[in-house]
Design a protein around this motif. Structure first.
Motif, PDB file in Angstrom:
ATOM      1  N   ALA A 258      82.764 -70.490  -3.662  1.00 52.06           N
ATOM      2  CA  ALA A 258      82.322 -71.054  -2.382  1.00 52.06           C
ATOM      3  C   ALA A 258      80.850 -70.756  -2.138  1.00 52.06           C
ATOM      4  O   ALA A 258      80.102 -71.620  -1.655  1.00 52.06           O
ATOM      5  N   VAL A 259      80.409 -69.537  -2.472  1.00 53.71           N
ATOM      6  CA  VAL A 259      79.002 -69.185  -2.288  1.00 53.71           C
ATOM      7  C   VAL A 259      78.125 -70.003  -3.231  1.00 53.71           C
ATOM      8  O   VAL A 259      77.048 -70.469  -2.848  1.00 53.71           O
ATOM      9  N   ARG A 260      78.567 -70.197  -4.472  1.00 52.85           N
ATOM     10  CA  ARG A 260      77.784 -71.017  -5.419  1.00 52.85           C
ATOM     11  C   ARG A 260      77.658 -72.448  -4.928  1.00 52.85           C
ATOM     12  O   ARG A 260      76.611 -73.084  -5.097  1.00 52.85           O
ATOM     13  N   ILE A 261      78.718 -72.964  -4.326  1.00 51.82           N
ATOM     14  CA  ILE A 261      78.653 -74.313  -3.763  1.00 51.82           C
ATOM     15  C   ILE A 261      77.610 -74.362  -2.650  1.00 51.82           C
ATOM     16  O   ILE A 261      76.789 -75.281  -2.580  1.00 51.82           O
ATOM     17  N   ARG A 262      77.633 -73.361  -1.784  1.00 47.35           N
ATOM     18  CA  ARG A 262      76.688 -73.313  -0.662  1.00 47.35           C
ATOM     19  C   ARG A 262      75.247 -73.245  -1.143  1.00 47.35           C
ATOM     20  O   ARG A 262      74.345 -73.851  -0.559  1.00 47.35           O
ATOM     21  N   CYS A 263      75.034 -72.491  -2.226  1.00 49.83           N
ATOM     22  CA  CYS A 263      73.677 -72.253  -2.721  1.00 49.83           C
ATOM     23  C   CYS A 263      73.221 -73.256  -3.776  1.00 49.83           C
ATOM     24  O   CYS A 263      72.112 -73.140  -4.293  1.00 49.83           O
ATOM     25  N   ASN A 264      74.084 -74.220  -4.108  1.00 47.08           N
ATOM     26  CA  ASN A 264      73.717 -75.226  -5.106  1.00 47.08           C
ATOM     27  C   ASN A 264      73.423 -74.576  -6.455  1.00 47.08           C
ATOM     28  O   ASN A 264      72.453 -74.899  -7.122  1.00 47.08           O
ATOM     29  N   LEU A 265      74.291 -73.664  -6.858  1.00 47.00           N
ATOM     30  CA  LEU A 265      74.108 -72.942  -8.118  1.00 47.00           C
ATOM     31  C   LEU A 265      75.114 -73.450  -9.150  1.00 47.00           C
ATOM     32  O   LEU A 265      76.216 -72.937  -9.297  1.00 47.00           O
ATOM     33  N   GLY A 266      74.745 -74.516  -9.836  1.00 45.01           N
ATOM     34  CA  GLY A 266      75.599 -75.066 -10.876  1.00 45.01           C
ATOM     35  C   GLY A 266      76.617 -76.067 -10.393  1.00 45.01           C
ATOM     36  O   GLY A 266      77.349 -76.646 -11.185  1.00 45.01           O
ATOM     37  N   VAL A 267      76.705 -76.254  -9.088  1.00 46.66           N
ATOM     38  CA  VAL A 267      77.642 -77.228  -8.531  1.00 46.66           C
ATOM     39  C   VAL A 267      76.999 -77.864  -7.306  1.00 46.66           C
ATOM     40  O   VAL A 267      76.386 -77.179  -6.493  1.00 46.66           O
TER      41      VAL A 267
END
Length: 550
Positions: A258-267
């Motif tokens: 969820a955090v990666r989604i929020r930060c635009n990190l690979g997704v």
């Protein structure tokens, strides 16, 4: 749900009252009571006969369902509409002789987007053609609202709410997806590993209460540790691996994803996907209180970032609910919750009484923090009154403050102690003060154009603070225990869109003038932290130059 059964229902010639035509109007409403949920509300306009279905069907609570468009809402609403008529619009446990199931003549709603989406969903699953044409009509709004008011009063009267408050709690209205479009959401994609680590660490730790208990002198070191840990995490697990673990029920992986989604990190950032994985954590029976509290905190951000213009009522109540749950689970308020409480909840509660009547743990946490700040401020003011000149730079146009008396440079001349000015640098205001630098002279300190709130005084470590324009131009105070006054002033200028002299220099060049501060990764990380807080007004070239040697 068997569509064939619904299609086979006879078209009853009359409504349940037996007196009027069997046409039905529906809408979707958000019930902000704990736990919040959406309901499908059906009304037969001519008889005012009503029916309610809580969404999603069969769920223990409704927090997993929060559609932001008619298309997202349509599948659940279509199922609920069929279920309502298959069950004859009654609760069989309460009815001795329920009427036989029947189909409506027609369906209508007041929201054009919802009508089209439900009609399309009906057609997709094979509902008979005449019911796929959902009519759009505003003619039944008054009877729908009036009918729902009675249901609403029965809901809130059973709660622990003062009787005098109940009349002020307005019933929810039907949701109009046609007038709401979510704001652009998610962070800009970055490729630099350190930038990614800092971004991840900031989003993750702003929803934890541990971030509130770090002394200012240790903030930069802690950020560096968190950024380093985030960099290692991001490099050790691919986005596909994290998603696979999250889907398999790994709670930590779900929050990580969820955090990666929020930060635009690979997704690519996706509001619905971000929401889905945070709800997985919240509803998991194995997730720790800390993970759940952070997930609730991230949902506070999700709700409050829904619009750049104004916060719709259901988003306000949704954010307040999750902020309240975060406090309950963590036993205290995280920075994200405090920001929401002070900047949004408290001002809106002056207009919306229901916000004050609900969320008691959250209000207690905010009051506790208010008292802590007030006590520190009172202590700082008393100390400052003894010699206020020592804590604020005397230059009229300079707004740098120090947390300790030794944070600024006091004049070394022969002027009297009680009128002796202090400056953030040697060159700051000597021209103005020189005529007054002698025994018995009057004070040379001029009144500043803008009021400057006292911050930071009384802390054990030496901290410099300066006011800047934060995101969306909101005023905020930036504090540092490592940056030079020159750099602070540069950030202040950049925060209001200026390009000050030196913004094209590397960080090494900026810090080379200071004999007290060594060029270190810690200082560079604090620089990045400042840039993220100030926002896009910071020149991109300065940002890249500042971190290229790390």
């Amino acid at each position: 749900m068997q569509v064939s059964k619904f299609n086979a229902l006879p078209r009853r010639p009359k409504s349940p009252s037996g007196l009027v035509s069997n046409n039905w109007h529906f809408d979707l409403r958000f019930i902000y009571l704990d736990p919040p949920s959406h309901v499908l509300f059906l009304v037969q306009p001519e008889s005012a006969y009503i029916h309610i279905e809580r969404l999603p069907l069969g769920a223990a609570n409704g927090i997993a369902f929060f559609p932001e468009s008619g298309t997202e809402a349509a599948p659940e609403i279509a199922k609920a509409l069929m279920q309502a008529f298959l069950d004859s619009l009654v609760n069989h446990k309460l009815e001795r002789n329920p009427p036989p199931p029947y189909a409506p003549w027609s369906l209508s709603t007041d929201d054009r987007e919802l009508a089209a989406a439900v009609g399309k969903e009906f057609k997709r699953i094979g509902v008979r053609e005449e019911l796929c044409n959902i009519k759009v009509s505003n003619a039944h709004l008054k009877v729908a609202d009036r009918s729902f008011t009675g249901v609403w009063l029965s809901m809130i009267q059973s709660l622990d709410i003062p009787t005098r408050v109940i009349p002020t709690m307005s019933p929810p209205e039907g949701i109009s997806f046609s007038i709401f479009k979510p704001a652009p959401w998610g962070e800009d994609r970055v490729s630099d590993e350190l930038e990614q680590g800092v971004k991840y660490a900031q989003v993750y730790h702003q929803v934890g209460i541990d971030a509130r208990h770090v002394p200012n002198s240790q903030v930069s070191a802690r950020i560096m540790e968190q950024a380093q840990a985030a960099m290692e995490l991001l490099s050790s697990k691919s986005i596909k691996q994290v998603q696979k673990e999250a889907d398999a029920g790994n709670d930590s992986a779900a929050l990580d994803y969820a955090v990666r989604i929020r930060c635009n990190l690979g997704v690519v950032p996706s509001r619905s996907l971000h929401y889905y994985y945070l709800i997985k954590v919240i509803q998991s029976s194995s997730a720790s209180k800390d993970l759940k509290s952070r997930a609730h905190g991230l949902l506070v951000d999700w709700f409050t970032s829904s619009s750049t213009v104004s916060l719709f009522a259901r988003y306000m109540f949704g954010a307040a609910f999750h902020a309240n749950q975060s406090v309950i689970l963590a036993g205290d308020a995280s920075p994200q919750v405090l920001w929401f409480g002070y900047r949004i909840l408290e001002p809106q509660a002056e207009k919306v009484t229901a916000l004050k009547a609900l969320y008691k743990p959250l209000w207690l946490a905010l009051e506790k923090r208010h008292q802590e700040v007030s006590e520190k401020q009172e202590k700082a003011e008393k100390k400052r009154e003894k010699n206020s000149n020592r804590y604020v730079c005397a230059a009229p146009a300079c707004y740098i403050q120090a947390s300790k008396g030794g944070g600024l440079r006091s004049c070394a001349g022969s002027c009297d102690f009680d009128v002796k000015p202090a400056y953030c640098s040697k060159e700051c205001d000597w021209k103005n003060h020189k005529p007054f630098c002698k025994p018995g002279a009057s004070c040379s300190i001029l009144t500043k154009e803008h009021d400057l709130p006292a911050v930071g005084q009384g802390q054990s470590e030496e901290v410099l603070t300066i006011p800047v324009a934060g995101p969306n131009g909101r005023p905020m105070m930036l504090s540092t225990s490592t940056m030079t006054p020159e750099m602070l002033k540069m950030f202040q200028a950049m925060s209001v869109g200026e390009t000050p002299e030196g913004s094209n220099k590397t960080l090494d060049e900026l810090l080379s003038k200071s004999s007290k501060i060594k060029v270190s990764a810690m200082v560079r990380v604090e620089l990045i932290r400042f840039i993220f807080r100030i926002g896009s007004r910071c020149p991109r070239a300065f940002f890249k130059l500042g971190v290229r040697h790390i």
